[in-house]
Write a protein that holds these residues in place. Structure first.
Motif, PDB file in Angstrom:
ATOM      1  N   PRO A   1      22.057  40.024  38.864  1.00 14.26           N
ATOM      2  CA  PRO A   1      22.983  38.934  39.177  1.00 14.26           C
ATOM      3  C   PRO A   1      24.373  39.413  39.596  1.00 14.26           C
ATOM      4  O   PRO A   1      25.082  38.692  40.287  1.00 14.26           O
ATOM      5  CB  PRO A   1      23.039  38.119  37.880  1.00 14.26           C
ATOM      6  N   SER A   2      24.741  40.626  39.212  1.00 15.85           N
ATOM      7  CA  SER A   2      26.099  41.083  39.544  1.00 15.85           C
ATOM      8  C   SER A   2      26.168  41.799  40.893  1.00 15.85           C
ATOM      9  O   SER A   2      27.257  42.199  41.321  1.00 15.85           O
ATOM     10  CB  SER A   2      26.625  41.998  38.432  1.00 15.85           C
ATOM     11  N   LEU A   3      25.047  41.978  41.569  1.00 11.36           N
ATOM     12  CA  LEU A   3      25.060  42.681  42.857  1.00 11.36           C
ATOM     13  C   LEU A   3      25.834  41.855  43.881  1.00 11.36           C
ATOM     14  O   LEU A   3      25.500  40.700  44.148  1.00 11.36           O
ATOM     15  CB  LEU A   3      23.620  42.918  43.351  1.00 11.36           C
ATOM     16  N   GLN A   4      26.878  42.456  44.433  1.00 10.60           N
ATOM     17  CA  GLN A   4      27.728  41.783  45.427  1.00 10.60           C
ATOM     18  C   GLN A   4      27.212  42.097  46.820  1.00 10.60           C
ATOM     19  O   GLN A   4      27.323  43.223  47.285  1.00 10.60           O
ATOM     20  CB  GLN A   4      29.175  42.287  45.299  1.00 10.60           C
ATOM     21  N   LEU A   5      26.668  41.120  47.504  1.00 11.38           N
ATOM     22  CA  LEU A   5      26.144  41.380  48.850  1.00 11.38           C
ATOM     23  C   LEU A   5      27.206  41.147  49.924  1.00 11.38           C
ATOM     24  O   LEU A   5      27.193  41.804  50.960  1.00 11.38           O
ATOM     25  CB  LEU A   5      24.919  40.511  49.118  1.00 11.38           C
ATOM     26  N   ALA A   6      28.107  40.215  49.666  1.00 10.75           N
ATOM     27  CA  ALA A   6      29.127  39.907  50.679  1.00 10.75           C
ATOM     28  C   ALA A   6      29.939  41.160  50.978  1.00 10.75           C
ATOM     29  O   ALA A   6      30.496  41.791  50.071  1.00 10.75           O
ATOM     30  CB  ALA A   6      30.024  38.781  50.184  1.00 10.75           C
ATOM     31  N   GLY A   7      29.981  41.550  52.248  1.00  9.73           N
ATOM     32  CA  GLY A   7      30.753  42.706  52.664  1.00  9.73           C
ATOM     33  C   GLY A   7      30.074  44.044  52.426  1.00  9.73           C
ATOM     34  O   GLY A   7      30.642  45.083  52.743  1.00  9.73           O
TER      35      GLY A   7
END
Ligand SMILES: NC(=O)c1ccc[n+]([C@@H]2O[C@H](COP(=O)([O-])OP(=O)(O)OC[C@H]3O[C@@H](n4cnc5c(N)ncnc54)[C@H](OP(=O)(O)O)[C@@H]3O)[C@@H](O)[C@H]2O)c1
Length: 276
Positions: free
Chosen positions: A114-120
């Motif tokens: 859930p903490s994986l940041q895909l934006a950018g």
């Protein structure tokens, strides 16, 4: 009684009845979900009479995904992006086609990390087959900065990039280990690593320590790629989550309940895969 099924040729291997059967029982629904072997020549007639046979819709597996897409009266964007359907249902008497694989992948990824940041982020994708196209598009829609795409047959990767846009950068298959160093996510969408298929030769030693490694192959559950990533201490996401999550929209359309992917369901499928 509401009825749905999975169609394919062959179809005996499909695990969809296990998933939908679990949900039918869990939600106490008076419904059925079975396997229907349909030879390619019989597909048009089967789909024309699907509703008359009492089916609310069906899942579609090989080799019918493209033909089912073409036969539908209405298509959803994900099906159009893939040029293939895995889920069919009726709306106002019209056959509607969707492809829930890429949404299933994204849900599985989110549930596991859930903490994986895909934006950018920069993301590396191995493979440019049917599953890859939808996954690449879904990643772009989530705002990734670039998708580094590697495929044995480079022309196929170029075709995916041409259909999705400039944020997809095609690289040679041989450059996959070196070029993926900065990726926040690496996804294997090739069939390599699957039981009976070839081995995926992917050196994970250069990956960033925070890189999440996902495989959409789910037999075996822990592919050699995932085992290597885990041995290096990287977070991993197996292909079973995608299989479970892609089934959610179809069940909701046919039986009227949005089902939950539970640990119990996952364990049921895991036992089946490990016993295969
Ligand atoms: N978890 C799930 O719910 C889910 C859903 C869908 C699919 N899958 C799995 O995902 C895998 C791919 O499915 P797909 O429908 O995309 O298959 P596909 O359209 O046949 O594509 C196969 C991909 O694997 C590559 N490949 C095959 N053999 C190779 C080799 N020896 N060396 C390098 N690359 C190789 C192909 O490269 P070329 O273009 O060079 O041939 C292509 O990129 C299958 O194992 C399938 O079971 C899982």
């Amino acid at each position: 009684m509401k009825r749905a099924c999975v169609i394919g040729w062959p179809v005996e291997h499909s695990r969809s009845p296990l998933i939908h059967g679990y949900w039918l029982e869990r939600y106490g629904i008076n419904g059925s979900y079975g396997r229907q072997p349909v030879a390619p020549a019989d597909l048009p007639q089967f789909l024309r009479t699907l509703r008359d046979k009492g089916f609310a819709g069906c899942n579609v597996t090989l080799p019918h995904k493209e033909a089912a897409f073409a036969a539908a009266a209405e298509t959803r964007p994900a099906a159009r992006a893939a040029g293939a359907a895995n889920t069919l249902w009726f709306e106002g008497g019209r056959l509607v086609a969707d492809n829930t694989d890429s949404a299933g992948f994204m849900s599985s990824l989110h549930a596991a990390c859930p903490s994986l940041q895909l934006a950018g982020a920069t993301v590396a994708v191995l493979g440019a087959g049917g599953a890859a196209r939808g996954i690449v598009l879904a990643l772009i829609e989530r705002g990734v900065c670039e998708v580094l795409l590697f495929n044995r047959t480079r022309a196929r990767a170029e075709a995916v990039a041409a259909g999705v846009g400039a944020r997809v950068k095609v690289h040679d298959w041989g450059a996959r280990a070196d070029r993926s160093r900065d990726a926040a996510l690496l996804v294997n969408t090739t069939s390599l690593g699957m039981k009976g298929a070839g081995t995926l030769d992917m050196d994970v030693s250069a990956l960033d320590p925070t890189c999440v490694v996902a495989d959409i192959v789910y037999v075996p559950l822990e592919t050699p790629l995932l085992a290597a990533a885990r041995a290096r201490g990287l977070a991993t996401v197996d292909g079973l989550g995608m299989l479970l999550h892609q089934a959610v929209p179809g069940f909701e359309k046919w039986f009227g309940v949005r089902p939950e992917v539970t640990a119990e369901l996952r364990a049921l499928l895991q036992r089946d895969i490990e016993g295969a």
